[in-house]
Design a protein around this motif. Structure first.
Motif, PDB file in Angstrom:
ATOM      1  N   ILE A  79       0.824  -1.229   0.049  1.00 55.59           N
ATOM      2  CA  ILE A  79       0.026  -0.061   0.003  1.00 55.59           C
ATOM      3  C   ILE A  79       0.903   1.227   0.057  1.00 55.59           C
ATOM      4  O   ILE A  79       1.757   1.391   0.675  1.00 55.59           O
ATOM      5  CB  ILE A  79      -0.990   0.117   1.264  1.00 55.59           C
ATOM      6  N   ARG A  80       0.523   1.993  -1.098  1.00 57.39           N
ATOM      7  CA  ARG A  80       1.582   3.261  -0.899  1.00 57.39           C
ATOM      8  C   ARG A  80       0.223   4.504  -0.871  1.00 57.39           C
ATOM      9  O   ARG A  80      -0.809   4.660  -1.532  1.00 57.39           O
ATOM     10  CB  ARG A  80       2.232   3.709  -2.284  1.00 57.39           C
ATOM     11  N   PHE A  81       0.610   5.758  -0.255  1.00 55.79           N
ATOM     12  CA  PHE A  81       0.011   6.613   0.171  1.00 55.79           C
ATOM     13  C   PHE A  81       0.652   7.880  -0.047  1.00 55.79           C
ATOM     14  O   PHE A  81       1.843   7.891   0.547  1.00 55.79           O
ATOM     15  CB  PHE A  81      -1.212   6.702   1.175  1.00 55.79           C
ATOM     16  N   ASN A  82       0.230   8.838  -0.409  1.00 58.47           N
ATOM     17  CA  ASN A  82       0.930  10.201  -0.329  1.00 58.47           C
ATOM     18  C   ASN A  82       0.559  11.093   0.851  1.00 58.47           C
ATOM     19  O   ASN A  82      -0.318  11.000   1.621  1.00 58.47           O
ATOM     20  CB  ASN A  82       0.900  10.926  -1.545  1.00 58.47           C
ATOM     21  N   VAL A  83       1.525  12.206   1.033  1.00 61.85           N
ATOM     22  CA  VAL A  83       1.358  13.001   2.348  1.00 61.85           C
ATOM     23  C   VAL A  83      -0.030  13.872   2.272  1.00 61.85           C
ATOM     24  O   VAL A  83      -0.636  13.926   3.140  1.00 61.85           O
ATOM     25  CB  VAL A  83       2.470  14.095   2.365  1.00 61.85           C
ATOM     26  N   ASN A  84      -0.124  14.228   0.981  1.00 65.04           N
ATOM     27  CA  ASN A  84      -1.374  15.051   0.618  1.00 65.04           C
ATOM     28  C   ASN A  84      -2.620  14.098   1.180  1.00 65.04           C
ATOM     29  O   ASN A  84      -3.835  14.579   1.772  1.00 65.04           O
ATOM     30  CB  ASN A  84      -1.540  15.357  -0.723  1.00 65.04           C
ATOM     31  N   GLY A  85      -2.924  12.741   0.616  1.00 62.55           N
ATOM     32  CA  GLY A  85      -3.781  12.047   0.872  1.00 62.55           C
ATOM     33  C   GLY A  85      -4.011  11.515   2.430  1.00 62.55           C
ATOM     34  O   GLY A  85      -5.217  11.557   3.012  1.00 62.55           O
ATOM     35  N   PHE A  86      -2.832  11.625   3.250  1.00 62.42           N
ATOM     36  CA  PHE A  86      -3.056  11.297   4.464  1.00 62.42           C
ATOM     37  C   PHE A  86      -3.649  12.334   5.257  1.00 62.42           C
ATOM     38  O   PHE A  86      -4.342  12.103   6.101  1.00 62.42           O
ATOM     39  CB  PHE A  86      -1.643  11.128   5.267  1.00 62.42           C
ATOM     40  N   GLY A  87      -3.124  13.660   4.707  1.00 58.47           N
ATOM     41  CA  GLY A  87      -3.828  14.988   5.729  1.00 58.47           C
ATOM     42  C   GLY A  87      -5.413  14.857   5.364  1.00 58.47           C
ATOM     43  O   GLY A  87      -6.140  15.134   6.406  1.00 58.47           O
ATOM     44  N   LYS A  88      -5.767  14.692   4.151  1.00 55.15           N
ATOM     45  CA  LYS A  88      -7.226  14.672   3.793  1.00 55.15           C
ATOM     46  C   LYS A  88      -7.958  13.582   4.436  1.00 55.15           C
ATOM     47  O   LYS A  88      -9.130  13.625   4.791  1.00 55.15           O
ATOM     48  CB  LYS A  88      -7.542  14.669   2.266  1.00 55.15           C
ATOM     49  N   LEU A  89      -7.369  12.434   4.654  1.00 56.16           N
ATOM     50  CA  LEU A  89      -7.932  11.402   5.637  1.00 56.16           C
ATOM     51  C   LEU A  89      -8.259  11.569   6.648  1.00 56.16           C
ATOM     52  O   LEU A  89      -9.353  11.256   7.135  1.00 56.16           O
ATOM     53  CB  LEU A  89      -7.092  10.187   5.289  1.00 56.16           C
ATOM     54  N   ILE A  90      -7.162  12.197   7.402  1.00 57.23           N
ATOM     55  CA  ILE A  90      -7.433  12.813   8.924  1.00 57.23           C
ATOM     56  C   ILE A  90      -8.378  13.854   9.052  1.00 57.23           C
ATOM     57  O   ILE A  90      -9.386  13.697  10.014  1.00 57.23           O
ATOM     58  CB  ILE A  90      -6.243  13.429   9.393  1.00 57.23           C
ATOM     59  N   ASP A  91      -8.678  14.649   8.052  1.00 55.71           N
ATOM     60  CA  ASP A  91      -9.862  15.471   7.904  1.00 55.71           C
ATOM     61  C   ASP A  91     -10.829  14.824   8.032  1.00 55.71           C
ATOM     62  O   ASP A  91     -12.123  15.425   8.537  1.00 55.71           O
ATOM     63  CB  ASP A  91      -9.457  16.729   7.012  1.00 55.71           C
ATOM     64  N   ALA A  92     -11.229  13.941   6.988  1.00 53.06           N
ATOM     65  CA  ALA A  92     -12.462  13.302   6.888  1.00 53.06           C
ATOM     66  C   ALA A  92     -13.002  12.461   8.045  1.00 53.06           C
ATOM     67  O   ALA A  92     -14.159  12.322   8.138  1.00 53.06           O
ATOM     68  CB  ALA A  92     -12.383  12.325   5.705  1.00 53.06           C
TER      69      ALA A  92
ATOM     70  N   LYS B 252     -18.501   7.675   7.973  1.00 53.92           N
ATOM     71  CA  LYS B 252     -17.462   8.733   7.224  1.00 53.92           C
ATOM     72  C   LYS B 252     -17.189   8.051   5.990  1.00 53.92           C
ATOM     73  O   LYS B 252     -16.313   8.425   5.115  1.00 53.92           O
ATOM     74  CB  LYS B 252     -16.176   9.035   7.963  1.00 53.92           C
ATOM     75  N   LEU B 253     -17.600   6.883   5.476  1.00 51.19           N
ATOM     76  CA  LEU B 253     -17.407   5.876   4.307  1.00 51.19           C
ATOM     77  C   LEU B 253     -17.304   6.687   3.265  1.00 51.19           C
ATOM     78  O   LEU B 253     -16.237   6.578   2.366  1.00 51.19           O
ATOM     79  CB  LEU B 253     -18.035   4.834   4.444  1.00 51.19           C
ATOM     80  N   PRO B 254     -18.251   7.325   2.962  1.00 54.84           N
ATOM     81  CA  PRO B 254     -18.358   7.917   1.349  1.00 54.84           C
ATOM     82  C   PRO B 254     -17.238   8.896   1.004  1.00 54.84           C
ATOM     83  O   PRO B 254     -16.281   8.728   0.202  1.00 54.84           O
ATOM     84  CB  PRO B 254     -19.432   8.675   1.382  1.00 54.84           C
ATOM     85  N   GLU B 255     -16.801   9.675   2.170  1.00 53.99           N
ATOM     86  CA  GLU B 255     -15.763  10.765   2.078  1.00 53.99           C
ATOM     87  C   GLU B 255     -14.461  10.228   2.144  1.00 53.99           C
ATOM     88  O   GLU B 255     -13.563  10.286   1.313  1.00 53.99           O
ATOM     89  CB  GLU B 255     -16.029  12.068   3.072  1.00 53.99           C
TER      90      GLU B 255
ATOM     91  N   ILE C 241     -11.436  10.058  -1.098  1.00 51.67           N
ATOM     92  CA  ILE C 241      -9.908  10.208  -0.772  1.00 51.67           C
ATOM     93  C   ILE C 241      -8.945   9.285  -0.738  1.00 51.67           C
ATOM     94  O   ILE C 241      -7.869   9.495  -1.461  1.00 51.67           O
ATOM     95  CB  ILE C 241      -9.959  10.789   0.872  1.00 51.67           C
ATOM     96  N   VAL C 242      -9.306   7.955  -0.349  1.00 50.09           N
ATOM     97  CA  VAL C 242      -8.304   6.969  -0.545  1.00 50.09           C
ATOM     98  C   VAL C 242      -8.219   6.623  -2.225  1.00 50.09           C
ATOM     99  O   VAL C 242      -6.769   6.253  -2.596  1.00 50.09           O
ATOM    100  CB  VAL C 242      -8.967   5.408   0.088  1.00 50.09           C
ATOM    101  N   LYS C 243      -9.021   6.601  -2.938  1.00 54.03           N
ATOM    102  CA  LYS C 243      -9.232   6.369  -4.176  1.00 54.03           C
ATOM    103  C   LYS C 243      -8.095   7.136  -4.922  1.00 54.03           C
ATOM    104  O   LYS C 243      -7.528   6.572  -5.690  1.00 54.03           O
ATOM    105  CB  LYS C 243     -10.664   6.495  -4.750  1.00 54.03           C
ATOM    106  N   ASP C 244      -8.016   8.402  -4.635  1.00 48.49           N
ATOM    107  CA  ASP C 244      -7.150   9.537  -5.318  1.00 48.49           C
ATOM    108  C   ASP C 244      -5.739   9.466  -4.872  1.00 48.49           C
ATOM    109  O   ASP C 244      -4.874  10.144  -5.466  1.00 48.49           O
ATOM    110  CB  ASP C 244      -7.923  10.798  -5.261  1.00 48.49           C
ATOM    111  N   ASN C 245      -5.694   8.929  -3.791  1.00 52.21           N
ATOM    112  CA  ASN C 245      -4.262   9.201  -3.003  1.00 52.21           C
ATOM    113  C   ASN C 245      -3.719   8.058  -2.446  1.00 52.21           C
ATOM    114  O   ASN C 245      -3.011   7.858  -1.635  1.00 52.21           O
ATOM    115  CB  ASN C 245      -4.496  10.073  -1.880  1.00 52.21           C
ATOM    116  N   ILE C 246      -4.140   6.631  -3.190  1.00 53.03           N
ATOM    117  CA  ILE C 246      -3.365   5.356  -2.825  1.00 53.03           C
ATOM    118  C   ILE C 246      -3.181   4.615  -3.922  1.00 53.03           C
ATOM    119  O   ILE C 246      -3.566   4.646  -5.220  1.00 53.03           O
ATOM    120  CB  ILE C 246      -4.487   4.822  -2.128  1.00 53.03           C
ATOM    121  N   ASP C 247      -2.146   3.852  -3.855  1.00 51.21           N
ATOM    122  CA  ASP C 247      -1.527   2.763  -5.045  1.00 51.21           C
ATOM    123  C   ASP C 247      -1.649   1.445  -4.137  1.00 51.21           C
ATOM    124  O   ASP C 247      -0.572   1.390  -3.315  1.00 51.21           O
ATOM    125  CB  ASP C 247      -0.491   3.380  -5.571  1.00 51.21           C
ATOM    126  N   THR C 248      -2.252   0.525  -4.278  1.00 47.56           N
ATOM    127  CA  THR C 248      -1.936  -0.884  -3.818  1.00 47.56           C
ATOM    128  C   THR C 248      -2.569  -2.133  -4.632  1.00 47.56           C
ATOM    129  O   THR C 248      -3.423  -1.650  -5.464  1.00 47.56           O
ATOM    130  CB  THR C 248      -2.998  -0.866  -2.570  1.00 47.56           C
TER     131      THR C 248
END
Length: 499
Positions: free
Chosen positions: A211-224, A300-303, A307-314
């Protein structure tokens, strides 16, 4: 540490990147050659099916008409070559089966997690960001160096989850590159080269998925997820205009939003450098599990999924993803064990003045044997775990030296010959004393707990790094030894402002 100032050693995030002397077959170092993106309609179709599938799961089962989508991999952004895919296919046995229509893990599974960061300074033609941005990253890039690297093992036979944090500065041999820091593997050859490197370092352990995720996605995930409550042990302030890196956190218990969570996870500008960051990552990971791995988070699943879809590679399939999520949500939190690859800081001038974390193969082999089912050659030789040989740090959380002195006396009488004060006190008072198995040995920590007569054993690496076991003194120890309690002052954080 031989009087070494680690602040000067870790004062910068960057270092000279090695150049591969021969072609790398795994992954692509040419960042301009990106995999062709699927058609938008296809992506939307798969994503809709995934959401429907997840809702069906929560309702109690999977519809037979949706069975075909279970093998899809809607999160995968980088298509693996045959050689790359082979890295993750060493175990031919399937990892999931369906019980009453619900995907379930049927064997131990090892997953490599990479948190990537691509600084604009890593790309020669990258446009610089305006001053004031706290992080000079490319928001949607997964091809940078890995700021966080964790190996996760989900074992249904033992009902445990083992987590191994690998410091990004660990000196290893990367195929096609040579000896360098392990975080360079993703930059040089993506997830496959990272997995191959980690597998070799850890005794040829098979890695099933990444699983790879980027920093931007991590921040948005926490906000979600509406932020995570975390105790910040000290004021964290750092500024690097060249990288647009701005960190400013106050000490104290507080809810971190996405922006603040990234700052907390990336801060490394103190005496422990990257090792301190690994410890904070483990503390954050445990807080995340305790607070967010609950049924109410499903709202919180939809949001979150967007976010996961756009900021993850697995390369996890939908079925595998659901099986792991279901397994983790039911596990006893005490059965989540967090380790850090043990080692030492390199000495000044040892490697051309570059700072490295030099892995201790003997201690690492023991962790891999006990928690990951790997026999790492003959290095798993019996070690001396007698009370006389163990290094035990006493860490005060109550600002009362009497408690620490009493603990030292009790353990010394029990035969523990190397008991010393921790380098830093724990600035948050705790109600229950913790026996921290710093090097992952629960059995030895439980024996010490019996000698002390009180405390909760925790397998993680948040204690004193010079210790084998850290005893974090809590309120219960003072009460049980009739030591009068004194008022404990706490630091109230300032309100979080914006993102």
């Amino acid at each position: 540490m031989d009087g070494r100032s680690l602040k000067s050693t870790f004062s910068r995030e960057e270092y000279s990147l090695p150049v591969a002397t021969n072609p790398i077959n795994l992954g692509k170092s040419d960042l301009s050659n990106k995999s062709p993106k699927p058609k938008v309609a296809s992506i939307k179709h798969k994503w809709t099916l995934f959401v429907v599938l997840f809702v069906a799961l929560l309702s109690g089962g999977l519809g037979a008409g949706l069975a075909f989508v279970l093998s899809s991999r809607p999160f995968q952004q980088h298509q693996l070559s045959a050689d790359e895919a082979a890295v993750f296919n060493r175990n031919s046995e399937g990892m999931t089966s369906a019980i009453a229509g619900v995907p379930t893990l049927n064997r131990p599974v090892n997953i490599l997690v990479l948190g990537t960061i691509m600084l604009t300074s890593d790309l020669p033609d990258a446009q610089s960001r305006p001053k004031g941005k706290y992080l000079a990253e490319l928001d949607d890039n997964l091809n940078g160096m890995s700021d966080a690297m964790l190996l996760l093992r989900f074992d249904p036979s033992t009902k445990k989850v083992a987590v191994l944090s690998i410091p990004r500065d660990s000196r290893v041999n990367i195929q096609g590159v040579g000896k360098t820091k392990i975080n360079f593997a993703n930059y040089a050859g993506g997830a496959a080269l990272s997995a191959q490197t980690v597998s070799q370092v850890l005794g040829d352990i098979p890695i099933d998925r990444y699983i790879r995720f980027n920093v931007n996605g991590f921040g948005k995930l926490i906000d979600a997820l509406d932020g995570i409550d975390v105790y910040v042990p000290k004021k964290m302030k750092y500024q690097d205009d060249s990288q647009h890196l701005y960190i400013n956190l106050n000490q104290g218990q507080q809810k971190l939003n996405g922006n603040k969570a990234i700052q907390y996870m990336r801060y490394r500008h103190d005496d422990l450098g990257d090792i301190g960051r690994v410890q904070r990552q483990q503390a954050f990971f445990r807080a995340f599990i305790d607070q967010k791995l609950k049924p109410e988070s499903i709202t919180k699943l939809p949001e979150v999924l967007a976010i996961v879809k756009d900021n993850i590679d697995t390369n996890l399939s939908v079925e595998e993803f659901l099986a792991i999520a279901g397994y983790t949500s039911k596990i006893d939190r005490k059965n989540i064990q967090m380790h850090m690859a043990p080692g030492r800081f390199s000495n000044p001038g040892e490697f051309d003045n570059l700072s490295y974390w030099i892995l201790d193969n003997r201690l690492l082999a023991k962790i891999m044997n006990q928690s990951f089912g790997v026999m790492k050659q003959a290095e798993v030789s019996a070690s001396d775990d007698s009370p006389q040989s163990l290094r035990v740090a006493i860490q005060d959380s109550m600002s009362q030296p009497e408690g620490s002195k009493k603990a030292t006396t009790v353990l010394s009488k029990a035969g523990y010959a190397q008991v010393f004060p921790a380098s830093d006190r724990w600035t948050k008072s705790i109600a229950k004393t913790q026996i921290i198995a710093q090097n992952g040995d629960r059995e030895t920590a439980e024996k010490l707990r019996d000698a002390l007569g009180i405390g909760e054993v925790v397998v993680e690496s948040t204690g004193d790094i010079e210790s084998d076991i850290t005893v974090r003194i809590g309120k219960d120890w003072l009460l049980s030894n009739n030591i009068p309690l004194k008022p404990v002052t706490t630091t109230k954080p300032k309100p979080i402002s914006g993102n």
